[in-house]
Design a protein around this motif. Structure first.
Motif, PDB file in Angstrom:
ATOM      1  N   SER A 209       0.819  -1.219   0.000  1.00 55.86           N
ATOM      2  CA  SER A 209       0.000   0.000   0.000  1.00 55.86           C
ATOM      3  C   SER A 209       0.850   1.264   0.000  1.00 55.86           C
ATOM      4  O   SER A 209       0.361   2.330  -0.362  1.00 55.86           O
TER       5      SER A 209
ATOM      6  N   TYR B  30      -7.251   2.718   1.081  1.00 63.68           N
ATOM      7  CA  TYR B  30      -8.394   3.471   1.589  1.00 63.68           C
ATOM      8  C   TYR B  30      -7.934   4.308   2.777  1.00 63.68           C
ATOM      9  O   TYR B  30      -7.250   3.824   3.671  1.00 63.68           O
ATOM     10  N   ARG B  31      -8.314   5.562   2.751  1.00 65.88           N
ATOM     11  CA  ARG B  31      -7.965   6.511   3.807  1.00 65.88           C
ATOM     12  C   ARG B  31      -9.258   7.158   4.312  1.00 65.88           C
ATOM     13  O   ARG B  31     -10.247   7.235   3.576  1.00 65.88           O
TER      14      ARG B  31
ATOM     15  N   THR C  14     -12.070   9.708   4.873  1.00 68.00           N
ATOM     16  CA  THR C  14     -12.542  10.786   3.996  1.00 68.00           C
ATOM     17  C   THR C  14     -12.116  12.124   4.574  1.00 68.00           C
ATOM     18  O   THR C  14     -12.299  12.390   5.751  1.00 68.00           O
TER      19      THR C  14
ATOM     20  N   LYS D   4     -19.835   8.188   3.265  1.00 69.33           N
ATOM     21  CA  LYS D   4     -18.529   7.570   3.074  1.00 69.33           C
ATOM     22  C   LYS D   4     -17.593   7.972   4.205  1.00 69.33           C
ATOM     23  O   LYS D   4     -17.362   9.151   4.429  1.00 69.33           O
TER      24      LYS D   4
ATOM     25  N   PHE E 179     -14.512   6.342   4.273  1.00 65.79           N
ATOM     26  CA  PHE E 179     -13.199   6.108   3.670  1.00 65.79           C
ATOM     27  C   PHE E 179     -13.281   6.300   2.172  1.00 65.79           C
ATOM     28  O   PHE E 179     -14.314   6.060   1.555  1.00 65.79           O
ATOM     29  N   GLU E 180     -12.150   6.705   1.563  1.00 69.60           N
ATOM     30  CA  GLU E 180     -12.063   6.855   0.111  1.00 69.60           C
ATOM     31  C   GLU E 180     -10.716   6.330  -0.358  1.00 69.60           C
ATOM     32  O   GLU E 180      -9.747   6.327   0.402  1.00 69.60           O
ATOM     33  N   TRP E 181     -10.679   5.875  -1.603  1.00 75.90           N
ATOM     34  CA  TRP E 181      -9.442   5.348  -2.163  1.00 75.90           C
ATOM     35  C   TRP E 181      -8.519   6.504  -2.525  1.00 75.90           C
ATOM     36  O   TRP E 181      -8.933   7.474  -3.153  1.00 75.90           O
ATOM     37  N   CYS E 182      -7.235   6.376  -2.167  1.00 74.84           N
ATOM     38  CA  CYS E 182      -6.207   7.346  -2.552  1.00 74.84           C
ATOM     39  C   CYS E 182      -5.113   6.592  -3.300  1.00 74.84           C
ATOM     40  O   CYS E 182      -4.531   5.644  -2.762  1.00 74.84           O
TER      41      CYS E 182
ATOM     42  N   LYS F  62      -8.839  -2.351  -4.556  1.00 73.69           N
ATOM     43  CA  LYS F  62      -9.809  -1.352  -4.991  1.00 73.69           C
ATOM     44  C   LYS F  62     -10.910  -1.983  -5.828  1.00 73.69           C
ATOM     45  O   LYS F  62     -11.888  -1.331  -6.173  1.00 73.69           O
TER      46      LYS F  62
END
Length: 195
Positions: A107, A113-114, A116, A125, A127-130, A175
């Motif tokens: 990672s 995922y971090r 939001t 949400k 968490f969101e993908w970075c 993801k």
């Protein structure tokens, strides 16, 4: 090359020339080194033209311009990172750098995922993908330097295998997505792979 005596270097040169049916000349190193784009960067970064540096820049240049990954092996302070910086600046692309260590995880260069960052939590949400540096480099067509890759766990390094294939694809199970880019240049400094 510095660790070998001249007789060994000549023997290796003859074997390579015999099997590849191509002559090896130091003129390649000089022609890349004196390229105006490279010279502009070298002057800006104050890089001294030693034979080893000229050779390293030329080899990384050839790998980058032919879409091949490069493996740079050598002692600390040998100029591997500087050669990557010179080539990426001369090609006019960004250089993403990840310094790896024994506690590195996939990672660290893939992303994850971090929480939001948005103050608006109405979407539900948390968490969101970075994207990590590898994905960013693939998407932007930039260079990526994985420094000290040999220090990372083998399982972490194995995650790069599909990116090193000619298709340059990466399946992100994390993801649940699929990314495909053919313009990836992967530059790394390590003792892990023999390419």
């Amino acid at each position: 090359e510095r660790a070998r005596d001249p007789k060994q270097v000549e023997t290796i040169r003859r074997i390579i020339e015999k099997h590849c049916r191509e002559s090896i000349s130091d003129k390649l190193y000089e022609s890349v080194w004196w390229n105006p784009a490279v010279q502009e960067v070298v002057q800006c970064l104050h890089v001294h033209p030693t034979k080893a540096m000229m050779r390293m820049v030329a080899l990384v240049w050839e790998c980058a311009t032919h879409g091949e990954p490069a493996l740079l092996v050598g002692a600390t302070g040998g100029g591997k990172t500087t050669a990557c910086q010179v080539v990426s600046k001369a090609l006019g692309v960004s250089l993403y750098t990840v310094n790896l260590h024994r506690n590195s995880e996939a990672s660290d260069f893939l992303g994850g995922y971090r929480p939001t960052r948005s103050t608006d939590r109405s979407s539900g949400k948390l968490f969101e993908w970075c994207d990590g540096p590898l994905i960013a480099a693939m998407m932007d067509g930039c260079c990526l330097l994985l420094d000290e890759l040999n220090m990372a766990d083998h399982a972490v390094a194995e995650r790069l295998n599909s990116v090193l294939e000619p298709e340059r694809t990466l399946f992100l199970a994390e993801k649940s997505g699929f990314i495909k880019r053919k313009s990836l240049s992967l530059i790394r400094s390590s003792k892990f792979w023999q390419l």
